[in-house]
Design an enzyme around this catalytic site. Structure first.
Site, PDB file in Angstrom:
ATOM      1  N   TYR A   1       0.827  -1.212   0.000  1.00  0.00           N
ATOM      2  CA  TYR A   1       0.000   0.000   0.000  1.00  0.00           C
ATOM      3  C   TYR A   1       0.862   1.262   0.000  1.00  0.00           C
ATOM      4  CZ  TYR A   1      -3.560   3.297   1.772  1.00  0.00           C
ATOM      5  OH  TYR A   1      -4.406   4.358   1.957  1.00  0.00           O
TER       6      TYR A   1
ATOM      7  N   LYS B   1       0.998   4.061  -2.955  1.00  0.00           N
ATOM      8  CA  LYS B   1       0.593   5.436  -2.688  1.00  0.00           C
ATOM      9  C   LYS B   1       1.735   6.426  -2.910  1.00  0.00           C
ATOM     10  CE  LYS B   1      -3.742   4.929  -1.605  1.00  0.00           C
ATOM     11  NZ  LYS B   1      -4.795   5.400  -2.551  1.00  0.00           N
TER      12      LYS B   1
END
Length: 303
Positions: free
Chosen positions: A155, A159
């Site tokens: 993640y 991001k």
């Protein structure tokens, strides 16, 4: 903000932050394409927007592949005649520490967040350039992508990559009048409810309807999903026509501009740096004040 005549696609907008974005854009006058993998969530989201007097259409698709991106763009054009705004919000979580994270854990998160942002933005950029009237790409990042976060290799990497793409595309699309920005939101969602320091206050607010306490809204920058939506509407508007290439944080009562990475300290030596020379000078030279890493642990005020 007046978004009358504009058409927006919001990925992952069946619930949570994405739904708040879609509803805010529609309330400002934009026609919105709602997207989710859950048909019921899409139908309900479209229903709430239209019931409030807005215009919305739904697309059930898993973001990641080019086919889904094309489907979303075609839905905007087919239903409303054009595409002006793309908000790439769709995402999933597969949290595990490095030594337990599987290939599928990594690939699935990167596919939805990073590849999904790429494919959707590419399809939108093609359409916006054909229209010749500019546009807005609003890419959703996370504090994890700015600072790293325990158990979120996949993640955080995705991001961080999204912010890098925003800065790159801001350069590439400037001549077409298309702005590109990354939003770094913090809000009370199903994910943040799992953080022990946040959970009691969020549960109390949901149970009683009272606002979240100041230490959350101001110190931690955490509020409701609606608190984040105003930034999305602003970036979609003509008021933000000169705002591009930025990473902007929002949550609770806080609005922040994240710094671009830059050299913090520099040392020079004639002939270059050997390993021995670096070791000799690191701790009292370039490395004297190392950067912190990780999202700071939240601390509730003592009773």
């Amino acid at each position: 903000m007046d978004l009358q005549g504009k058409v927006a696609v919001v990925t992952g907008s069946g619930r949570g932050l994405g739904l708040a974005y879609a509803r805010a854009l529609a309330a400002a006058g934009a026609a919105v394409v709602v997207n989710d993998v859950d048909q019921d969530a899409v139908d309900e989201a479209v229903g709430t927007i239209t019931a409030a007097g807005g215009r919305a259409a739904g697309v059930v698709a898993a973001v990641g592949d080019s086919a889904a991106a094309e489907q979303l763009t075609e839905a905007a054009v087919g239903e409303f005649g054009r595409l002006d705004v793309l908000v790439t919000n769709a995402g999933i979580l597969r949290d595990r520490v490095l030594w337990k994270m599987t290939d599928d854990d990594f690939d699935s998160v990167v596919k939805v967040h990073l590849r999904g942002t790429f494919t959707c933005a590419r399809a939108a950029a093609v359409r916006m350039r054909e229209q010749g009237e500019g546009g807005r790409l609003i890419l959703i990042s996370s504090p994890a992508g700015q600072r790293g976060n325990f158990g979120q290799t996949n993640y955080a990497a995705a991001k961080a990559g999204i912010v890098a793409m925003a800065r790159t595309w801001a350069l590439e699309l400037a001549r077409a009048g298309i702005t590109v920005n990354a939003v770094v939101p913090v809000a009370a969602t199903e994910m943040t409810k799992t953080i022990p320091a946040f959970a009691p206050a969020i549960e109390e607010a949901e149970r009683t309807g009272t606002p979240l306490p100041d230490w959350l809204r101001k110190d931690e920058g955490l509020g409701t999903v609606e608190d984040v939506a105003g930034l999305i509407t602003f970036l979609a508007s003509d008021t933000a026509k000169d705002v591009t290439g930025q990473a902007i944080g929002i949550g609770g009562d806080r609005l922040a501009l994240w710094a671009h990475p830059k050299e913090k300290s520099v040392a020079l030596t004639d002939g270059g740096w050997s390993a021995e020379a670096i070791g000799e000078h690191w701790h009292d030279g370039v490395g004297a004040e190392p950067e912190t890493f990780g999202i700071p642990a939240p601390k509730a005020p003592e009773a």
